[in-house]
Design a protein around this motif. Sequence first.
Motif, mmCIF file in Angstrom:
data_model
loop_
_atom_site.group_PDB
_atom_site.id
_atom_site.type_symbol
_atom_site.label_atom_id
_atom_site.label_comp_id
_atom_site.label_asym_id
_atom_site.label_seq_id
_atom_site.Cartn_x
_atom_site.Cartn_y
_atom_site.Cartn_z
ATOM 1 N N LEU A 23 0.821 -1.213 0.000
ATOM 2 C CA LEU A 23 0.000 0.000 0.000
ATOM 3 C C LEU A 23 0.855 1.263 0.000
ATOM 4 C CD1 LEU A 23 -2.804 -1.089 2.481
ATOM 5 C CD2 LEU A 23 -3.019 -0.744 0.004
ATOM 6 N N ASP A 24 1.952 1.241 0.742
ATOM 7 C CA ASP A 24 2.862 2.383 0.764
ATOM 8 C C ASP A 24 3.431 2.646 -0.634
ATOM 9 O OD1 ASP A 24 4.378 4.418 2.248
ATOM 10 O OD2 ASP A 24 6.121 3.172 1.759
ATOM 11 N N ILE A 25 3.833 1.602 -1.320
ATOM 12 C CA ILE A 25 4.368 1.745 -2.674
ATOM 13 C C ILE A 25 3.283 2.262 -3.617
ATOM 14 C CG2 ILE A 25 5.268 0.458 -4.664
ATOM 15 C CD1 ILE A 25 6.687 -1.339 -2.499
ATOM 16 N N LEU A 26 2.080 1.730 -3.497
ATOM 17 C CA LEU A 26 0.981 2.194 -4.354
ATOM 18 C C LEU A 26 0.712 3.688 -4.154
ATOM 19 C CD1 LEU A 26 -1.547 -0.755 -4.078
ATOM 20 C CD2 LEU A 26 -0.294 -0.054 -6.132
ATOM 21 N N GLN A 27 0.786 4.146 -2.928
ATOM 22 C CA GLN A 27 0.532 5.558 -2.640
ATOM 23 C C GLN A 27 1.667 6.461 -3.099
ATOM 24 O OE1 GLN A 27 -0.207 5.403 1.563
ATOM 25 N NE2 GLN A 27 -2.378 4.954 1.295
ATOM 26 N N LYS A 28 2.901 5.975 -3.042
ATOM 27 C CA LYS A 28 4.055 6.817 -3.351
ATOM 28 C C LYS A 28 4.513 6.743 -4.805
ATOM 29 C CE LYS A 28 5.871 6.900 1.310
ATOM 30 N NZ LYS A 28 6.942 6.499 2.197
ATOM 31 N N THR A 29 4.084 5.719 -5.537
ATOM 32 C CA THR A 29 4.516 5.567 -6.922
ATOM 33 C C THR A 29 3.780 6.572 -7.799
ATOM 34 O OG1 THR A 29 4.988 3.233 -6.618
ATOM 35 C CG2 THR A 29 4.663 3.976 -8.882
ATOM 36 N N ASP A 30 4.559 7.332 -8.538
ATOM 37 C CA ASP A 30 3.987 8.350 -9.426
ATOM 38 C C ASP A 30 3.993 7.821 -10.863
ATOM 39 O OD1 ASP A 30 2.881 10.775 -10.174
ATOM 40 O OD2 ASP A 30 4.832 11.734 -10.448
ATOM 41 N N ALA A 31 3.294 6.716 -11.073
ATOM 42 C CA ALA A 31 3.248 6.094 -12.394
ATOM 43 C C ALA A 31 2.275 6.843 -13.299
ATOM 44 C CB ALA A 31 2.825 4.635 -12.263
#
Length: 70
Positions: free
Chosen positions: A27-35
């Motif tokens: 979830l942290d990666i999903l929130q921080k990834t600027d894809a």
Amino acid sequence: DSLFIYTDGLNEAENNERQLFSNEKMLDILQKTDAENARQLIESMAAEVEKHRDGAEPSDDLTMMAIYLK
């Protein structure tokens, strides 16, 4: 808006110390990834899982699907 679907091979991926990748990390990666698109999101998540595993053999299959609505 986006939709991210995955199998338990993602959040249950283990490293050599048997530590799980975890829902929290995902979830942290999903929130921080600027894809900018679904492909970038999947590639980013796959890279993070590989980094976490640090050479450990996969213990389960890993399937991810992302849909971006713009």
